[in-house]
Design an enzyme around this catalytic site. Sequence first.
Site, PDB file in Angstrom:
ATOM      1  N   ARG A  16       4.334   1.321  -4.673  1.00 39.10           N
ATOM      2  CA  ARG A  16       3.385   1.910  -5.373  1.00 39.10           C
ATOM      3  C   ARG A  16       3.953   1.924  -6.751  1.00 39.10           C
ATOM      4  NH1 ARG A  16       6.967   4.446  -6.803  1.00 39.10           N
ATOM      5  NH2 ARG A  16       5.627   5.340  -8.559  1.00 39.10           N
ATOM      6  N   ALA A  21       2.570   0.918 -10.940  1.00 39.88           N
ATOM      7  CA  ALA A  21       1.509  -0.045 -11.283  1.00 39.88           C
ATOM      8  C   ALA A  21       2.287  -1.558 -11.077  1.00 39.88           C
ATOM      9  CB  ALA A  21       1.319   0.171 -12.890  1.00 39.88           C
ATOM     10  N   ARG A  51      -6.249  -0.321  -4.275  1.00 43.76           N
ATOM     11  CA  ARG A  51      -6.153   0.715  -4.984  1.00 43.76           C
ATOM     12  C   ARG A  51      -6.640   0.494  -6.462  1.00 43.76           C
ATOM     13  NH1 ARG A  51      -0.768   4.045  -5.366  1.00 43.76           N
ATOM     14  NH2 ARG A  51      -2.161   5.568  -5.997  1.00 43.76           N
ATOM     15  N   GLN A  68       6.460  12.034  -6.091  1.00 42.01           N
ATOM     16  CA  GLN A  68       7.162  10.758  -6.590  1.00 42.01           C
ATOM     17  C   GLN A  68       8.229  11.290  -7.480  1.00 42.01           C
ATOM     18  OE1 GLN A  68       3.932  11.156  -6.690  1.00 42.01           O
ATOM     19  NE2 GLN A  68       2.810   9.331  -6.518  1.00 42.01           N
ATOM     20  N   ASP A 108      -0.568   3.816 -15.435  1.00 42.35           N
ATOM     21  CA  ASP A 108      -1.233   2.844 -14.368  1.00 42.35           C
ATOM     22  C   ASP A 108      -2.241   2.154 -15.271  1.00 42.35           C
ATOM     23  OD1 ASP A 108      -0.214   4.121 -11.774  1.00 42.35           O
ATOM     24  OD2 ASP A 108      -0.554   5.594 -13.123  1.00 42.35           O
ATOM     25  N   ASN A 142      -2.728   8.066 -16.115  1.00 40.68           N
ATOM     26  CA  ASN A 142      -1.419   8.078 -15.443  1.00 40.68           C
ATOM     27  C   ASN A 142      -1.657   9.197 -14.432  1.00 40.68           C
ATOM     28  OD1 ASN A 142       1.542   7.376 -15.201  1.00 40.68           O
ATOM     29  ND2 ASN A 142       2.104   9.100 -15.944  1.00 40.68           N
ATOM     30  N   LYS A 143      -0.496   9.644 -13.555  1.00 43.43           N
ATOM     31  CA  LYS A 143      -0.434  10.274 -12.588  1.00 43.43           C
ATOM     32  C   LYS A 143      -0.834  11.695 -13.088  1.00 43.43           C
ATOM     33  CE  LYS A 143       0.637   9.710  -9.012  1.00 43.43           C
ATOM     34  NZ  LYS A 143      -0.536   9.158  -8.261  1.00 43.43           N
TER      35      LYS A 143
HETATM   36  O1  MRU Z   1       0.102   6.830  -6.993  1.00 41.93           O
HETATM   37  P1  MRU Z   1       1.200   6.103  -7.659  1.00 41.93           P
HETATM   38  O2  MRU Z   1       2.593   6.466  -7.247  1.00 41.93           O
HETATM   39  O3  MRU Z   1       1.032   4.737  -7.375  1.00 41.93           O
HETATM   40  O4  MRU Z   1       1.245   6.420  -8.971  1.00 41.93           O
HETATM   41  C1  MRU Z   1       1.642   5.426  -9.952  1.00 41.93           C
HETATM   42  C2  MRU Z   1       2.728   6.150 -10.592  1.00 41.93           C
HETATM   43  O5  MRU Z   1       3.710   5.984 -10.345  1.00 41.93           O
HETATM   44  C3  MRU Z   1       2.651   6.958 -11.768  1.00 41.93           C
HETATM   45  O6  MRU Z   1       1.241   7.211 -12.278  1.00 41.93           O
HETATM   46  C4  MRU Z   1       3.594   6.285 -12.770  1.00 41.93           C
HETATM   47  O7  MRU Z   1       3.846   7.239 -13.812  1.00 41.93           O
HETATM   48  C5  MRU Z   1       2.863   5.069 -13.645  1.00 41.93           C
HETATM   49  S1  MRU Z   1       2.884   3.577 -12.700  1.00 41.93           S
HETATM   50  C6  MRU Z   1       4.185   2.943 -13.519  1.00 41.93           C
END
Ligand code: MRU
Length: 366
Positions: free
Chosen positions: A54, A56, A94, A207, A248, A258-259
């Site tokens: 997981r 980006a 995804r 995470q 992302d 982002n998350k």
């Molecule tokens: O759902 P995920 O774990 O793939 O989410 C992505 C992330 O890890 C985060 O959003 C992260 O802060 C950015 S991706 C480098």
Amino acid sequence: MNINKQHFRTIWPDPADSSTILIIDQRQLPHKFVIESLSSLDDAVTAIKDMHVRGAGLIGATAGFGMHLAAVQAEPGAVDDALKTGAVLLDKSRPTARNLKWAVDRVLLAAGDGKNDAEKKAIVFHTACDIADEDAAFCKAIGQHGLNIIKEISRAKQGQTVNILTHCNAGWLAFVDYGSATAPIYAAREAGIDVHVWVDETRPWNQGAKLTAWELQQEGIACTLITDNAGGHLMQQHMVDMVIVGTDRTTHTGDVANKIGTYLKALAAHDNNVPFYVALPSSSFDWEIDKGSDIPIEERSGDEITAISGLTGDGHIETVQLTAPGTRALNYSFDITPARLVSGLITERGVVAAERDAIHKLFPEK
Ligand code: MRU
């Protein structure tokens, strides 16, 4: 980066047989360190969809190697078809991380130069390796540019500890090496700056709790886990000097996906005059979408909210139910932080304002 002092990347071709790709299965961390083999396109799609990998950059690198696995499996004379099928399946695995489509498109374009199956397969493999190597190199460069910001804060604090808050995992586990948000932190440690990281746990998949806290500990960086709701309070108490998050996907106008929960951190940072930086390789820019609100936001199963997994006393990873049976849950995985709340974007080419003109000036070829 290091695990028990041994260097690992998050994805690499098996040195004995490049038709097998090796990954770290992130579903098992931090409790178990398991290396998984991917030997087919389906394996790569499942690894992305079910979050064995997981983040980006790593999703992009896995997509590149997924295209390689598709080519390896192709019947004679059918490499082009296999790549087309691979592209469709990987693209759908995804929706939010831009690096996925970017990597698939790059492999497809490169494969077009091959005159026959053998040439196409070789090009695809080398392109996938280049994508992974470039991801690591870009994150390393992000570290050096971000270091300058941390140096300034450290100077202003006369060498006292610089407290950095981060959300989710934009660490080396989310990329091939170094990470985006963590690269400046690792560079600061190398430069002898005293840094401490506030790690948001990052519900529902955790995470932060499971991955960021673990990787920072492996690297010997001081860190403290906090609940997702604590950041605003810490900022009001002057316990946060800066926020660095990953992304992302970021529009070429500076809006940041982002998350989920990142937007709330940016609002709190804005209200408390805490600088809020986003670290990203250029592969996370979306050069077509103008408005963050047009970025597709992944919605994942509500089960991720109603249940939680962890280590049992007898050493098994188990999932337990948190809520009453039948509790409905809505699980958006990402949110959008508008450009106006972002102090700057830390890229491999330097730090840039989250504004269309500035971003295009830094990346004129786009
Ligand atoms: O759902 P995920 O774990 O793939 O989410 C992505 C992330 O890890 C985060 O959003 C992260 O802060 C950015 S991706 C480098």
